[in-house]
Design an enzyme around this catalytic site. Sequence first.
Site, PDB file in Angstrom:
ATOM      1  N   CYS A   1      78.406  49.238  36.093  1.00  0.00           N
ATOM      2  CA  CYS A   1      78.166  48.065  35.244  1.00  0.00           C
ATOM      3  C   CYS A   1      78.806  48.287  33.879  1.00  0.00           C
ATOM      4  CB  CYS A   1      76.667  47.824  35.050  1.00  0.00           C
ATOM      5  SG  CYS A   1      75.749  47.416  36.553  1.00  0.00           S
TER       6      CYS A   1
ATOM      7  N   GLU B   1      94.691  34.242  57.816  1.00  0.00           N
ATOM      8  CA  GLU B   1      94.367  35.508  57.151  1.00  0.00           C
ATOM      9  C   GLU B   1      95.306  36.578  57.714  1.00  0.00           C
ATOM     10  OE1 GLU B   1      93.299  38.481  55.196  1.00  0.00           O
ATOM     11  OE2 GLU B   1      92.023  36.744  54.761  1.00  0.00           O
TER      12      GLU B   1
ATOM     13  N   CYS C   1      69.734  52.072  42.045  1.00  0.00           N
ATOM     14  CA  CYS C   1      70.715  51.256  41.324  1.00  0.00           C
ATOM     15  C   CYS C   1      70.113  49.874  41.166  1.00  0.00           C
ATOM     16  CB  CYS C   1      72.033  51.196  42.091  1.00  0.00           C
ATOM     17  SG  CYS C   1      73.228  50.048  41.375  1.00  0.00           S
TER      18      CYS C   1
ATOM     19  N   ASP D   1      91.602  31.135  48.455  1.00  0.00           N
ATOM     20  CA  ASP D   1      90.668  32.143  47.929  1.00  0.00           C
ATOM     21  C   ASP D   1      91.386  33.488  47.960  1.00  0.00           C
ATOM     22  OD1 ASP D   1      88.516  33.650  47.130  1.00  0.00           O
ATOM     23  OD2 ASP D   1      87.339  33.359  48.949  1.00  0.00           O
TER      24      ASP D   1
ATOM     25  N   GLN E   1      80.815  38.624  51.452  1.00  0.00           N
ATOM     26  CA  GLN E   1      80.449  38.589  50.035  1.00  0.00           C
ATOM     27  C   GLN E   1      79.177  39.410  49.789  1.00  0.00           C
ATOM     28  OE1 GLN E   1      82.067  37.463  47.524  1.00  0.00           O
ATOM     29  NE2 GLN E   1      83.271  35.661  48.051  1.00  0.00           N
TER      30      GLN E   1
ATOM     31  N   CYS F   1      88.901  35.133  41.780  1.00  0.00           N
ATOM     32  CA  CYS F   1      88.138  36.267  41.269  1.00  0.00           C
ATOM     33  C   CYS F   1      88.846  36.923  40.092  1.00  0.00           C
ATOM     34  CB  CYS F   1      87.881  37.293  42.375  1.00  0.00           C
ATOM     35  SG  CYS F   1      89.391  37.988  43.097  1.00  0.00           S
TER      36      CYS F   1
END
Length: 480
Positions: A104, A362, A188, A410, A312, A437
């Site tokens: 993080c 894909e 975590c 995407d 995801q 993203c």
Amino acid sequence: MSRGRNRGPKPHNKGQQEALLNLPVSKNEDVEVDIIGLTHEGEGVGRVDGYTLFIGGALPGERVRAKVLKVKKQYGYAKLTELVTASSDRIAPPCEIYKQCGGCQLQHWSYEAQLDWKRQHVVDNLERIGKLQVGEAEGITVHSTLGMTDPWGYRNKAQVPMGMSEEGGLIGGFYARNSHRIIDMDACLIQHDQNDEIVRHVKAIGRDLGVAAYNEETGEGLLRHVVVRVGFRTGELMVVLVTNGSKLPRVDAWVEAIRAQVPGVESICQNINTKRTNVIFGDVTKTLWGRDVIYDYIGDVKFAISARSFYQVNPVQTEVLYGKTLEYAGLTGSETVIDAYCGIGTISLFLAQHAQRVYGVEIVPEAIEDARANAALNGIVNAEFAVGAAEDVMPQWLEQGVSPDVVVVDPPRKGCDERLLETLLTMQPERIVYVSCNPATLARDLRVLEDGGYRVKEVQPVDMFPHTVHVESVTLLQRQ
């Protein structure tokens, strides 16, 4: 005789170099600086007489003292030594090893401030890289970031590297910032509680069985990673042992202990990776016990998830992301849709419930196998999938008479391939929905599409990864 130009004497040390560059700071100097922004990696941005310093741990709006660590011609790096004036949004990070772990970057910032910054990060990239106008009468609408009600415990997959302690025992955790030194941890805060619990059990089992962890430097040792997947809706659990070799000693003891200590486990797998690489998975996966897959849902679509499936990691926000994608697609039931970079068909199958026909493409063959299996699992017959690069397959579809009303893209962090953007402009769908993203490559690609006759209407940032610098977004483009 030398024909080279006489460039004069070279500086003998860093201090002389800094003097020749006429920099306002020098290495090891203590400076006091105002923080005016945050980089995409979460470092504070300060300026000393116009010279940029990146300072880890500093937040926008703060005044800090820092020690200069490294200087370059245009920018330098400094270490935060003292908070002179703290941001009102600064909080105490709840994770005990936050400062050591690299997982993080933003736990010391209030969640509301994180969401505001993520929106602004998107805006800044659209304006700076895409040269796009945001806001005002004719500009693009960039909505407030859609965050989580509870931004903790959201990850459904843990990938934990294994190592050995100085005493010779098995440890596992995450890498220290900017290194491959493992920080041992038992919990975590962004992982699902069951992931943490299972990893603790597996480490203890490994210690009891005398298992040695893989050593990156020597290439020796057996256990490389422990990977745990949990179905948020189904509660099903998968444990994957990634090993440096095909033989797993005492495999029956491993299976017996995991089954005894992990209620709800449906799949225990071994993935074999003997390559000298930091890539987690190898090419071969064996099921040691139970099923090859676990199941979970996004909305009302059921997905089979194997050890190596891309799925995801934040299922709560995935529904938000895909819901916005569906809204922007504007489907009435009569449309033909192409889903580029379709993965295991997560978006495709979401859209197929509302479209006449969906085509997914894909480049990863295993992902397309999963996509077809997931379509069959849900009885969805109006979606078909092809293996290949989208920029190669989509022109073939066009030649076959496929004329999409909507195209959803995407792409990975590097953004869309240039040829794919050219293909989109040739196909001329009424709407393009861009799931991103990476705000930088999003802005670059939107510029190309705008120049090709599309208009960016609105952008919706979505916080898929609270307490990190990552931000996803959904963008609607319409043909002019």
